[in-house]
Design an enzyme around this catalytic site. Structure first.
Site, PDB file in Angstrom:
ATOM      1  N   ASP A 190       5.536   7.202   8.481  1.00  0.00           N
ATOM      2  CA  ASP A 190       6.435   7.254   9.634  1.00  0.00           C
ATOM      3  C   ASP A 190       5.847   8.197  10.687  1.00  0.00           C
ATOM      4  OD1 ASP A 190       9.768   6.610   9.959  1.00  0.00           O
ATOM      5  OD2 ASP A 190       8.847   8.065  11.335  1.00  0.00           O
ATOM      6  N   HIS A 192      12.924  -2.488   7.139  1.00  0.00           N
ATOM      7  CA  HIS A 192      12.016  -1.467   6.605  1.00  0.00           C
ATOM      8  C   HIS A 192      12.755  -0.559   5.642  1.00  0.00           C
ATOM      9  CE1 HIS A 192      13.705  -0.111  10.457  1.00  0.00           C
ATOM     10  NE2 HIS A 192      13.711   1.119   9.953  1.00  0.00           N
ATOM     11  N   HIS A 228      12.697   3.157   4.100  1.00  0.00           N
ATOM     12  CA  HIS A 228      12.177   4.516   4.213  1.00  0.00           C
ATOM     13  C   HIS A 228      11.995   5.088   2.806  1.00  0.00           C
ATOM     14  CE1 HIS A 228      13.311   5.246   8.573  1.00  0.00           C
ATOM     15  NE2 HIS A 228      14.144   4.257   8.303  1.00  0.00           N
TER      16      HIS A 228
HETATM   17  P1  5GP Z   1      15.190   3.163  11.705  1.00  0.00           P
HETATM   18  O1  5GP Z   1      15.974   4.177  12.476  1.00  0.00           O
HETATM   19  O2  5GP Z   1      15.057   1.867  12.461  1.00  0.00           O
HETATM   20  O3  5GP Z   1      15.681   2.972  10.301  1.00  0.00           O
HETATM   21  O4  5GP Z   1      13.757   3.788  11.513  1.00  0.00           O
HETATM   22  C1  5GP Z   1      12.670   3.495  12.330  1.00  0.00           C
HETATM   23  C2  5GP Z   1      11.574   4.447  11.962  1.00  0.00           C
HETATM   24  O5  5GP Z   1      10.372   3.973  12.524  1.00  0.00           O
HETATM   25  C3  5GP Z   1      11.784   5.871  12.491  1.00  0.00           C
HETATM   26  O6  5GP Z   1      11.790   6.790  11.401  1.00  0.00           O
HETATM   27  C4  5GP Z   1      10.607   6.083  13.437  1.00  0.00           C
HETATM   28  O7  5GP Z   1      10.097   7.398  13.381  1.00  0.00           O
HETATM   29  C5  5GP Z   1       9.607   5.051  12.949  1.00  0.00           C
HETATM   30  N1  5GP Z   1       8.724   4.539  13.987  1.00  0.00           N
HETATM   31  C6  5GP Z   1       9.107   4.033  15.193  1.00  0.00           C
HETATM   32  N2  5GP Z   1       8.034   3.616  15.878  1.00  0.00           N
HETATM   33  C7  5GP Z   1       6.951   3.852  15.088  1.00  0.00           C
HETATM   34  C8  5GP Z   1       5.550   3.621  15.264  1.00  0.00           C
HETATM   35  O8  5GP Z   1       5.079   3.114  16.277  1.00  0.00           O
HETATM   36  N3  5GP Z   1       4.743   3.979  14.233  1.00  0.00           N
HETATM   37  C9  5GP Z   1       5.224   4.539  13.084  1.00  0.00           C
HETATM   38  N4  5GP Z   1       4.332   4.867  12.135  1.00  0.00           N
HETATM   39  N5  5GP Z   1       6.547   4.774  12.894  1.00  0.00           N
HETATM   40  C10 5GP Z   1       7.396   4.428  13.881  1.00  0.00           C
END
Ligand code: 5GP
Ligand code: ZN
Length: 115
Positions: free
Chosen positions: A30, A100, A102
């Site tokens: 992440d 996704h 985590h």
């Molecule tokens: P969500 O809130 O959708 O469950 O989590 C999305 C996750 O994707 C977040 O923890 C954020 O830091 C990560 N993220 C967003 N854009 C990118 C990116 O371009 N590269 C990586 N490696 N992580 C990302």
């Protein structure tokens, strides 16, 4: 789907630190980690969110959990434990519209799983 940031990561159009890859699954660190280990595990098939699973997708979900165990071993958090989180939709706090998982660990996590 074409402007999906995680599909771009899958296609290597956006760089990421990949820790696991096979034909169906990609795992990468992440960009904004909340713990020493914070890895996102995703199906290469674009599934927008958990509530958009199709018949047959349960197979890839099962494989993702097996991959999570493998990565946990590689990251030395298998024995001490870790947390797996899937945010779904607006109230679930999902920011990226590609399913996704985590994988979070490497420190003692709080007991509250939501705020
Ligand atoms: P969500 O809130 O959708 O469950 O989590 C999305 C996750 O994707 C977040 O923890 C954020 O830091 C990560 N993220 C967003 N854009 C990118 C990116 O371009 N590269 C990586 N490696 N992580 C990302
Ligand atoms: Zn996507």
């Amino acid at each position: 789907m074409n402007d999906c940031i995680f599909c771009k990561i899958i296609n290597k159009e956006i760089p990421s630190t990949i820790v696991y890859e096979d034909e169906e699954i990609l795992a990468f660190r992440d960009i904004n980690p909340v713990a020493p280990v914070h890895i996102l595990v995703i199906p290469k098939k674009h599934i927008s969110k958990l509530t958009e699973l199709s018949d047959g997708d349960e197979i890839i979900i099962g494989k993702i959990y097996k991959v999570i165990n493998k990565i946990a071993k590689d990251e030395n958090i298998f024995d001490k434990g870790f947390r797996v989180i899937v945010n779904c939709g607006e109230d679930g706090g999902q920011e990226v519209g590609h399913l996704h998982f985590h994988l979070i660990g490497g420190k003692k996590l709080g007991t509250k799983i939501c705020e």
